[in-house]
Design a protein around this motif. Structure first.
Motif, PDB file in Angstrom:
ATOM      1  N   THR A  94       1.925   8.463  -4.273  1.00  0.00           N
ATOM      2  CA  THR A  94       3.221   8.733  -3.650  1.00  0.00           C
ATOM      3  C   THR A  94       4.185   7.558  -3.783  1.00  0.00           C
ATOM      4  OG1 THR A  94       2.265   8.065  -1.542  1.00  0.00           O
ATOM      5  CG2 THR A  94       2.368  10.412  -2.012  1.00  0.00           C
ATOM      6  N   TRP A  95       3.704   6.339  -3.528  1.00  0.00           N
ATOM      7  CA  TRP A  95       4.586   5.169  -3.620  1.00  0.00           C
ATOM      8  C   TRP A  95       4.563   4.576  -5.019  1.00  0.00           C
ATOM      9  CZ3 TRP A  95       2.080   2.383   1.180  1.00  0.00           C
ATOM     10  CH2 TRP A  95       2.251   3.199   2.314  1.00  0.00           C
ATOM     11  N   GLY A  96       3.540   4.927  -5.806  1.00  0.00           N
ATOM     12  CA  GLY A  96       3.457   4.403  -7.160  1.00  0.00           C
ATOM     13  C   GLY A  96       2.741   3.077  -7.289  1.00  0.00           C
ATOM     14  N   THR A  97       2.052   2.631  -6.236  1.00  0.00           N
ATOM     15  CA  THR A  97       1.330   1.369  -6.335  1.00  0.00           C
ATOM     16  C   THR A  97       0.075   1.443  -5.463  1.00  0.00           C
ATOM     17  OG1 THR A  97       1.404  -0.980  -5.807  1.00  0.00           O
ATOM     18  CG2 THR A  97       2.860   0.428  -4.554  1.00  0.00           C
ATOM     19  N   TRP A  98      -0.969   0.730  -5.901  1.00  0.00           N
ATOM     20  CA  TRP A  98      -2.224   0.768  -5.140  1.00  0.00           C
ATOM     21  C   TRP A  98      -2.069   0.053  -3.805  1.00  0.00           C
ATOM     22  CZ3 TRP A  98      -5.648   4.030  -6.983  1.00  0.00           C
ATOM     23  CH2 TRP A  98      -5.717   4.256  -8.353  1.00  0.00           C
ATOM     24  N   TRP A  99      -1.354  -1.054  -3.822  1.00  0.00           N
ATOM     25  CA  TRP A  99      -1.311  -1.909  -2.628  1.00  0.00           C
ATOM     26  C   TRP A  99       0.021  -2.634  -2.618  1.00  0.00           C
ATOM     27  CZ3 TRP A  99      -5.019  -2.625   1.184  1.00  0.00           C
ATOM     28  CH2 TRP A  99      -4.779  -3.654   2.074  1.00  0.00           C
ATOM     29  N   THR A 100       0.638  -2.746  -1.462  1.00  0.00           N
ATOM     30  CA  THR A 100       1.869  -3.531  -1.398  1.00  0.00           C
ATOM     31  C   THR A 100       1.834  -4.428  -0.161  1.00  0.00           C
ATOM     32  OG1 THR A 100       4.215  -3.407  -0.922  1.00  0.00           O
ATOM     33  CG2 THR A 100       2.955  -1.423  -0.491  1.00  0.00           C
ATOM     34  N   PHE A 101       2.210  -5.683  -0.357  1.00  0.00           N
ATOM     35  CA  PHE A 101       2.162  -6.616   0.767  1.00  0.00           C
ATOM     36  C   PHE A 101       3.413  -6.547   1.630  1.00  0.00           C
ATOM     37  CE2 PHE A 101      -1.288  -8.550  -1.607  1.00  0.00           C
ATOM     38  CZ  PHE A 101      -2.178  -8.729  -0.581  1.00  0.00           C
ATOM     39  N   SER A 102       4.401  -5.733   1.195  1.00  0.00           N
ATOM     40  CA  SER A 102       5.604  -5.615   2.013  1.00  0.00           C
ATOM     41  C   SER A 102       5.410  -4.569   3.110  1.00  0.00           C
ATOM     42  CB  SER A 102       6.793  -5.232   1.138  1.00  0.00           C
ATOM     43  OG  SER A 102       6.502  -4.027   0.483  1.00  0.00           O
ATOM     44  N   GLU A 103       4.225  -3.997   3.146  1.00  0.00           N
ATOM     45  CA  GLU A 103       3.968  -2.923   4.099  1.00  0.00           C
ATOM     46  C   GLU A 103       3.093  -3.462   5.226  1.00  0.00           C
ATOM     47  OE1 GLU A 103       4.771   0.390   4.456  1.00  0.00           O
ATOM     48  OE2 GLU A 103       3.493   0.269   6.201  1.00  0.00           O
ATOM     49  N   ILE A 104       3.630  -3.459   6.456  1.00  0.00           N
ATOM     50  CA  ILE A 104       2.966  -4.151   7.554  1.00  0.00           C
ATOM     51  C   ILE A 104       1.623  -3.537   7.895  1.00  0.00           C
ATOM     52  CG2 ILE A 104       4.219  -2.812   9.320  1.00  0.00           C
ATOM     53  CD1 ILE A 104       3.176  -6.465   9.659  1.00  0.00           C
ATOM     54  N   LYS A 105       1.509  -2.214   7.798  1.00  0.00           N
ATOM     55  CA  LYS A 105       0.251  -1.575   8.202  1.00  0.00           C
ATOM     56  C   LYS A 105      -0.893  -1.970   7.275  1.00  0.00           C
ATOM     57  CE  LYS A 105       0.929   2.392  10.954  1.00  0.00           C
ATOM     58  NZ  LYS A 105       0.590   3.815  11.035  1.00  0.00           N
ATOM     59  N   LEU A 106      -0.577  -2.183   5.987  1.00  0.00           N
ATOM     60  CA  LEU A 106      -1.610  -2.617   5.055  1.00  0.00           C
ATOM     61  C   LEU A 106      -2.062  -4.032   5.396  1.00  0.00           C
ATOM     62  CD1 LEU A 106      -0.550  -0.113   3.637  1.00  0.00           C
ATOM     63  CD2 LEU A 106      -0.728  -1.307   1.502  1.00  0.00           C
ATOM     64  N   ASN A 107      -1.084  -4.862   5.783  1.00  0.00           N
ATOM     65  CA  ASN A 107      -1.434  -6.234   6.130  1.00  0.00           C
ATOM     66  C   ASN A 107      -2.295  -6.299   7.378  1.00  0.00           C
ATOM     67  OD1 ASN A 107      -0.034  -7.279   3.977  1.00  0.00           O
ATOM     68  ND2 ASN A 107       1.870  -7.395   5.117  1.00  0.00           N
TER      69      ASN A 107
END
Lengths: 353, 219
Positions: free
Chosen positions: A230-243
């Protein structure tokens, strides 16, 4: 044969089977994939070719509207199905539209008795040469949207970008819920250990934590697959919930490091129980408060609110989503009892030596 | 009330001990000064945003260094002696209070050093001091408790970082937001909520360490 006290394990498996079957078999509702052309000018007769999803062609009266605002819409002059998933719609667009903007995006609504009603927000843009609100107000081409066929069939909502991946809701989200419940159970076991001093409680807490970390990792993996689609990337550090979820994993991985740094078993059990309780309490603001403070999450629920509901979860999805939480939690409990039994055997072996 | 009396007594002991052997505290202060000096040399034209982050990074690492010794410094025999005399809660409370005072002075010193070498972008002094106070409290509570945990294990310097850093992140993120507000980097109407959140986190962690510490010191 299922033992009497093991009914909940069977229940968990049955619930998960229901979740897998319902979650995978239930079709998506009808929806609009693409509208061609995307932008037109006012005062013309425009023909659109609309690619639809999960629809059946229908000779009966299919209606379509371009929704301008809450009271005004333009009704289609003619609709014609080219195939099951292609609809040709012709509109007569008046010269003046009831808006102060020259160009605006409008939604397209299609409705017929067979497929029900479906909408694509901001499907097309209309440009007018001049603004003339008075002429627009007197134009009789604008109607209300009436006679929409609401059809409540068992289907999951069709969402642009997400499409079929909406089924991941029954894996990604409940795994996180189950993880929190399992960490909670682990904390309670640690508390029991401190109260009673029975090493079995410590082994239980250890098993729960292992399963919790496993579920956390699975939550990350399912989330990464979803993000890729959906977002086009496996992981993004700009996303707080992932952090914060990565940090939560670090907190519990540290628990295992702490356990391994003791020789003495009684001391190991005691200190790691203390850390486990402290870590759970410290994790609560991390998972539930910090994401609300930070704006601009890509996760559903905007304005910094990670809440999940409203449009994202309709009544058909609830029928699968809530059982999924219970099912995954019960499966986690079962996994941890298995691990606990291995640990207990090891403990007994060590004792006998 | 007994706990309060014991806490005050132990706190006086901590301060007296520090005062007699000044090398520990002067070591930490020197550590802060040299770190700020390195920041000054490493980044010539520092932006306000970076100032904010670096300031709290310096405080974070200085705190870890300052607090590591809380429970490690005193040998286990002496600790056993304390435990026969006083309540365990008094021990952890006095250490936390002492560390809060230490970190407050450490933060203020870093702030002074930052203003001298790097620049002083603080606009809302009251808010910044509040951030320093709540930050020192939060760092002190978390790291004191974690150092008590780590002191029980061998290899405790590494363990303190492994256990402490993930736990400190909620506090650190809230602090950076608060001080960004004080530095005029952002205007946020929800800043009162953030202060409440920080106070709540501090209080909850303090309550937890209060409940859990008695289980920890028993050997």
């Amino acid at each position: 044969m299922i033992e009497k006290q093991s009914w909940w394990k069977a229940l968990g498996v049955i619930i998960l089977l229901y979740v897998f079957v319902m979650g995978m078999v239930t079709p998506l509702g009808s929806g609009i994939l693409e509208v061609e052309p995307r932008s037109i000018e006012s005062g013309t007769q425009s023909t659109f070719v609309v690619n639809t999803y999960n629809t059946l062609q229908n000779i009966e009266s299919t209606n379509a509207w371009i929704r301008l605002d809450s009271v005004n819409a333009i009704k289609a002059k003619e609709t014609k199905w080219l195939s099951d998933n292609q609809l040709k719609i012709t509109f007569d667009i008046p010269t003046y539209l009831p808006t102060e903007n020259l160009t605006d995006m409008y939604s397209l609504i299609i409705s017929d008795p067979e497929n029900g009603a479906f909408v694509r927000p901001s499907a097309l843009s209309i440009t007018q040469k001049n603004v003339n609100l008075e002429a627009a107000a007197n134009d009789e081409a604008f109607t209300n949207i009436e006679g929409v066929h609401i059809k409540d069939k068992m289907a999951f909502p069709f969402r642009a970008l997400i499409y079929e991946t909406i089924r991941n809701t029954y894996f990604h989200v409940p795994l996180w819920f189950a993880m929190v419940f399992i960490f909670m159970a682990s904390m309670i076991q640690s508390g029991q250990f401190l109260r009673t001093g029975d090493p079995m409680h410590d082994l239980n807490a250890l098993s729960f934590t292992r399963v919790g970390v496993l579920f956390g990792i699975l939550g990350c993996v399912t989330g990464a697959i979803w993000a890729k689609n959906t977002w086009g990337t496996w992981w993004t550090f700009s996303e707080i919930k992932l952090n914060v979820s990565a940090i939560a994993m670090l907190i519990y991985l540290a628990y295992f490091v702490l356990r391994n740094s003791f020789e003495d078993e009684e001391k190991r059990a005691r200190v790691s129980a203390v850390y486990n309780i402290f870590a759970f309490v410290a994790m609560v603001p991390l998972l539930f408060v910090i994401p609300r403070m930070v704006d601009g999450s890509l996760h559903p629920g905007n304005g910094g609110n990670p809440g999940f509901g409203g449009e994202d979860l309709d009544n058909h999805m609830r029928k699968v989503f809530y059982p999924a939480i219970i099912g995954w939690t019960l499966l986690g409990m079962w996994l941890s009892t298995l691990m606990y039994r291995i640990e207990r055997l090891n403990f007994k072996l060590m004792d006998d030596e | 009330m007994e706990i309060l009396k014991e806490t005050v007594f132990l706190l006086r002991k901590e301060i007296l001990l520090e005062w007699r052997q000044k090398y520990a505290i002067s070591g930490i202060f020197l550590y802060v000064l040299s770190t700020v000096f390195i920041v000054y040399f490493a980044i010539p034209n520092i932006q306000t945003q970076a100032w904010n982050s670096l300031f709290w990074m310096v405080i974070l690492f200085a705190s870890v260094n300052a607090i590591t010794k809380s429970f490690v410094q005193e040998n286990s025999n002496r600790q056993l002696y304390y435990y026969t005399l006083v309540n365990p809660q008094s021990v952890i409370l006095s250490k936390m209070l002492y560390n809060t005072i230490l970190l407050m002075s450490l933060s203020l010193l870093s702030y002074a050093a930052f203003s001298l070498f790097v620049g002083n972008p603080v606009r809302d002094m009251g808010m910044f001091l509040l951030a320093i106070f709540l930050g020192s409290l939060g760092f002190s509570i978390t790291f004191t408790f974690i150092s008590a945990v780590a002191a029980k294990a061998s290899n405790n310097a590494t363990l303190l970082a492994i256990l402490g850093f993930p736990l400190i992140i909620p506090i650190l993120l809230t602090l950076i937001k608060l001080s960004a507000d004080a530095l005029g980097l952002m205007r946020d109407s929800s800043i009162d909520t953030d202060i409440q959140i920080l106070v709540a986190i501090d209080l909850i962690l303090m309550g937890m360490s209060f409940i859990l510490f008695p289980y920890l010191w028993r050997d």
